[in-house]
Design a protein around this motif. Structure first.
Motif, PDB file in Angstrom:
ATOM      1  N   LEU A 173      47.978  64.688 -41.362  1.00  0.00           N
ATOM      2  CA  LEU A 173      47.450  64.344 -40.041  1.00  0.00           C
ATOM      3  C   LEU A 173      46.357  65.297 -39.571  1.00  0.00           C
ATOM      4  CD1 LEU A 173      50.752  63.381 -38.197  1.00  0.00           C
ATOM      5  CD2 LEU A 173      49.109  61.882 -39.311  1.00  0.00           C
ATOM      6  N   TRP A 176      42.591  65.112 -40.581  1.00  0.00           N
ATOM      7  CA  TRP A 176      41.836  63.873 -40.350  1.00  0.00           C
ATOM      8  C   TRP A 176      41.814  63.426 -38.890  1.00  0.00           C
ATOM      9  CZ3 TRP A 176      39.073  62.807 -44.424  1.00  0.00           C
ATOM     10  CH2 TRP A 176      39.540  63.192 -45.688  1.00  0.00           C
ATOM     11  N   LEU A 177      42.806  63.826 -38.110  1.00  0.00           N
ATOM     12  CA  LEU A 177      42.926  63.296 -36.755  1.00  0.00           C
ATOM     13  C   LEU A 177      42.744  64.390 -35.712  1.00  0.00           C
ATOM     14  CD1 LEU A 177      46.060  60.999 -37.225  1.00  0.00           C
ATOM     15  CD2 LEU A 177      43.653  60.340 -37.313  1.00  0.00           C
ATOM     16  N   GLU A 178      42.268  63.985 -34.543  1.00  0.00           N
ATOM     17  CA  GLU A 178      42.175  64.895 -33.424  1.00  0.00           C
ATOM     18  C   GLU A 178      43.522  64.976 -32.704  1.00  0.00           C
ATOM     19  OE1 GLU A 178      38.957  63.828 -30.884  1.00  0.00           O
ATOM     20  OE2 GLU A 178      37.415  64.393 -32.350  1.00  0.00           O
ATOM     21  N   GLU A 181      44.530  61.875 -30.765  1.00  0.00           N
ATOM     22  CA  GLU A 181      44.928  60.782 -31.656  1.00  0.00           C
ATOM     23  C   GLU A 181      46.332  61.007 -32.193  1.00  0.00           C
ATOM     24  OE1 GLU A 181      40.579  59.461 -33.474  1.00  0.00           O
ATOM     25  OE2 GLU A 181      41.638  61.169 -34.355  1.00  0.00           O
ATOM     26  N   MET A 182      46.635  62.236 -32.559  1.00  0.00           N
ATOM     27  CA  MET A 182      47.990  62.534 -33.029  1.00  0.00           C
ATOM     28  C   MET A 182      49.011  62.343 -31.915  1.00  0.00           C
ATOM     29  SD  MET A 182      47.690  65.746 -35.686  1.00  0.00           S
ATOM     30  CE  MET A 182      46.476  66.747 -34.829  1.00  0.00           C
ATOM     31  N   LEU A 185      49.615  58.631 -31.599  1.00  0.00           N
ATOM     32  CA  LEU A 185      50.469  58.173 -32.700  1.00  0.00           C
ATOM     33  C   LEU A 185      51.924  58.562 -32.467  1.00  0.00           C
ATOM     34  CD1 LEU A 185      48.494  58.763 -36.029  1.00  0.00           C
ATOM     35  CD2 LEU A 185      49.316  56.591 -35.105  1.00  0.00           C
ATOM     36  N   PHE A 725      40.298  69.166 -32.673  1.00  0.00           N
ATOM     37  CA  PHE A 725      40.414  69.068 -34.134  1.00  0.00           C
ATOM     38  C   PHE A 725      40.132  70.419 -34.777  1.00  0.00           C
ATOM     39  CE2 PHE A 725      38.510  68.883 -38.298  1.00  0.00           C
ATOM     40  CZ  PHE A 725      39.450  68.152 -39.003  1.00  0.00           C
TER      41      PHE A 725
END
Length: 733
Positions: A173, A176-178, A181-182, A185, A725
């Motif tokens: 995670l 790739w993700l900010e 975004e995490m 999710l 990030f």
């Protein structure tokens, strides 16, 4: 006599319980690093944020287990379901915003432990509490199904979920993700968990059997008091058994946290160390609770004793045997990892052996376990950090492990050991404790005598931000080389010669011919007076560059470091600057609070030489703050010397993002001048400076000193670090 009649269990009825427990455990361990990373910049990037966060999560886990234990006592299954469904719905609504907003950001550096706990509670308190209840509560409901004999495998499965979550965050995670975004999710994952948990809570998957539903394998129904007596286990839980349910996980937790701190102390707080040690800790739960075949008491007791001596005496034992062995970082790291794994297998294996046969005691068992597990975090955070000046809890943990291993090794499962057996066990325990005390004497390094010098500890302090200390080195034949060394943890953060002729010669990373030294000297040649900001005080070495017309601001987050710099070094006292200020607190927050017209000619960042790098000082938002308070022709100079991370591509990306030119300089070590190998990166728009001082790469040479190549620094394509990030995985050495 009537015989028990049982229906054939539906194998698919096991799946909802397994999915619910796996999902809850996965989310539990996903949110811990996610939230800790979110608030890390608010507390200066201190590694103690992780320890305090662990204290919060372990405490909330205890409360969740207490709730599950209390709810399991409610006679009506329908009432249990209604209460828990209401909690699920409320938690799902609150989980819509799991990441703490800026309104929770602390305005004062006071009481950081309390502030961390308050922020975590306000942002994720109830959702995490709801997840924490899942393990014991769902397993309690599971004992009413035809699969009740597999109940402890559900606990092993929950630890598999925790382990996978732990690995997925930094390797899947985070790269790739900010952060946002995490967070989104995780919220979606919580809603999936709630949907899975609802039918389980309402009993849709119970698949009850008529008689003997909760039996544990062949034989009588072990959930009944009579059956428990027939199996050789008391129906009532004794006080001694309850104590073991608390003490064994408490010891494992203490060893886990103490080993993590000890590796950080002996090696350096290497990135992803926390993941490695916690991963080993979880694997032992998975193995011991999956099946008894994985745990052999005598074997793990012997291994524990052997590894205790090997790890504690990694330097002493070879010397006693007349063996010259130059151990290094890998030997220290892996010996601690091996010891941690074996000791946790011993503790958790013994815990599983003492599990309740009567499944009505299941929630009580997990409650006691969670209380014990929280003990390690409580002891280190609230006792050791506040009252110990060194990592004394490590020696305490080793002694307790030695006593447990001796008990397991010399006990008899069939009958009470004879007098001879007890005496051998007591004698072995005494010998082990004595050896550990000699080899791990926490005061032994306070005065070290070597062939050419004596090293004496002058002062040491420990607080929320870590351990700092000062040593004085006295050379027998070269008194002019006598000096004092400032340590943060085990990393050198400053040195000062004691002789009058060398006293104010810049050393360590800041010799006059270092990258930052050259930058300050050039800036001094261009302007009659400079305004300089130094982030990271250390021993105050850079104060030696100041002139009477200059103004120096020193930013430091650790009050103990300020005291040491003022009491044991005189760089600050003899600083010639007409104005000098010490700004206590996180440098980024303090600089953000400066008046908009406050501008510096030079900003020096020196907070990245250790393994626990304050990432929030290296993000796009942080560099924008530096740029806002920098003169148009000013310099941002960064000490990116680091044995564990290649920070060059990170700061290069930030320089390009700001539209600034840059140079770097690598400097080799010079023991005579007390100069350590260093790498500096300087951003500026001053083309004359860049022309006068071109970049210098590090030279790689063979054992004979012959030049081989220049060490590459850049990693093209690295994503720009922001507050949302950042990932150390691509830059780890």
């Amino acid at each position: 006599m009537n015989k028990s009649i049982a229906t054939r269990p539906n194998p698919w009825s096991f799946l909802p319980f397994a999915l619910t427990i796996f999902t809850s455990a996965f989310l539990l361990f996903q949110v811990q690093p996610l939230l800790s990373k979110q608030i890390l910049p608010w507390f200066g990037g201190s590694p103690a944020v992780w320890t305090t966060a662990m204290l919060f999560f372990q405490t909330l886990l205890c409360l969740g287990y207490l709730y599950a234990h209390a709810l399991a006592k409610v006679p009506s299954r329908q009432t249990q379901a209604r209460i828990h469904v209401f909690l699920l719905v409320l938690a799902a609504l609150l989980a819509s915003r799991v990441l703490p907003g800026t309104e929770l950001r602390p305005e004062s550096p006071d009481s950081p432990v309390f502030q961390v706990l308050l922020i975590l509670g306000a942002s994720v308190g109830l959702p995490y509490f709801c997840l924490a209840t899942t393990g014991p509560l769902v397993q309690h409901w599971f004992t009413s199904t035809a699969h009740a004999s597999s109940v402890f495998r559900l606990y092993a499965l929950s630890n598999v979920g925790s382990f996978l979550a732990l690995l997925s965050f930094p390797y899947v995670l985070e790269p790739w993700l900010e952060q946002q975004e995490m967070g989104q999710l995780w919220t979606a994952g919580f809603w999936v968990f709630a949907l899975l948990c609802l039918p389980v809570a309402l009993g849709a998957w119970q698949n009850k059997v008529q008689i003997g539903a909760a039996s544990h394998g062949d034989g009588p129904d072990s959930s009944s008091p009579v059956a428990a007596e027939q199996l050789g286990h008391p129906a009532q839980t004794s006080l001694r058994q309850r104590f073991s349910w608390v003490a064994l996980p408490a010891l494992a937790s203490l060893v886990f946290i103490a080993a993590t701190d000890q590796i950080s102390h002996d090696v350096a707080p290497e990135p992803r160390l926390w993941i490695s040690t916690l991963g080993l800790y979880l694997v032992t739960f998975i193995l011991t609770f999956d099946h008894p075949r994985w745990y052999r008491p005598k074997l793990f007791a012997i291994l524990s004793l052997v590894l205790l001596l090997a790890t504690a005496g990694i330097s002493d034992i070879p010397r006693w045997l007349g063996i010259e062995w130059d151990y290094g970082v890998n030997e220290v790291r892996w010996s601690h990892f091996a010891l941690l794994f074996v000791v946790c297998m011993l503790c958790h294996g013994e815990l599983y052996r003492r599990r309740p046969v009567d499944t009505r005691r299941l929630t009580e068992f997990y409650l006691c376990m969670s209380v014990g597990g929280a003990f390690g975090g409580l002891f280190v955070t609230l006792v050791a950090t506040q009252w110990f000046d060194d990592y004394h809890e490590w020696l305490m943990a080793l002694i307790l492990v030695a006593l447990l291993a001796c008990h397991v090794l010399f006990r008899s499962d069939s009958q009470r050991p004879g007098l001879a057996g007890r005496l051998v066990g007591v004698f072995t325990a005494i010998v082990m404790v004595a050896l550990l005390a000699v080899m791990q004497n926490p005061w032994s390094w306070r005065e070290v005598r070597k062939a050419d010098r004596t090293e004496v500890l002058l002062d040491q302090d420990r607080n929320f931000y870590g351990t700092v200390s000062v040593k004085e080195r006295r050379f027998l034949n070269e008194p002019e080389r006598n000096d004092r060394v400032f340590f943060s943890g085990n990393v050198t953060h400053g040195q000062q010669f004691l002789s009058e002729s060398l006293r104010h010669v810049p050393t360590t990373y800041y010799a006059r011919d270092s990258g930052i030294g050259e930058t300050l000297l050039w800036a001094m040649s261009q302007k009659p007076n400079l305004s300089v900001a130094l982030i990271g005080l250390g021993a105050g070495t850079l104060a030696n560059f100041a002139r009477e017309a200059d103004a120096y601001d020193f930013y430091e987050i650790n009050p103990a470091a300020v005291r040491f710099a003022q009491e044991w070094f005189d760089n600050l006292a003899s600083c010639k600057a007409r104005e000098q200020n010490i700004l206590l607190g996180d440098a980024r927050l303090r600089m953000e609070q400066l008046p908009k017209d406050k501008r510096y000619d030079v900003i020096v960042l020196d907070a990245f030489t250790g393994g626990s790098v304050p990432i929030h000082l290296l993000t796009r938002e942080a560099f924008q703050i530096y740029r806002d308070h920098l003169q148009p022709d000013g310099y941002i100079a960064i000490n990116i010397t680091n044995a564990y991370l290649n920070l060059y591509p990170v700061v290069k990306a930030q320089s390009e993002g700001l539209g600034m030119a840059f140079r770097h300089k690598s400097q080799a070590a010079d023991e005579v001048r007390n100069v350590r190998r260093n790498l500096h990166f300087i951003m500026t728009q001053d083309q004359a400076y860049l022309k006068a001082y071109p970049s210098v790469n590090r030279e790689v040479r063979d054992a004979a000193g012959r030049f081989l190549r220049h060490e590459p620094q850049d990693q093209p394509g690295l994503r720009l670090w922001t507050d949302q990030f950042s990932s150390i995985a691509p830059i780890a050495k």
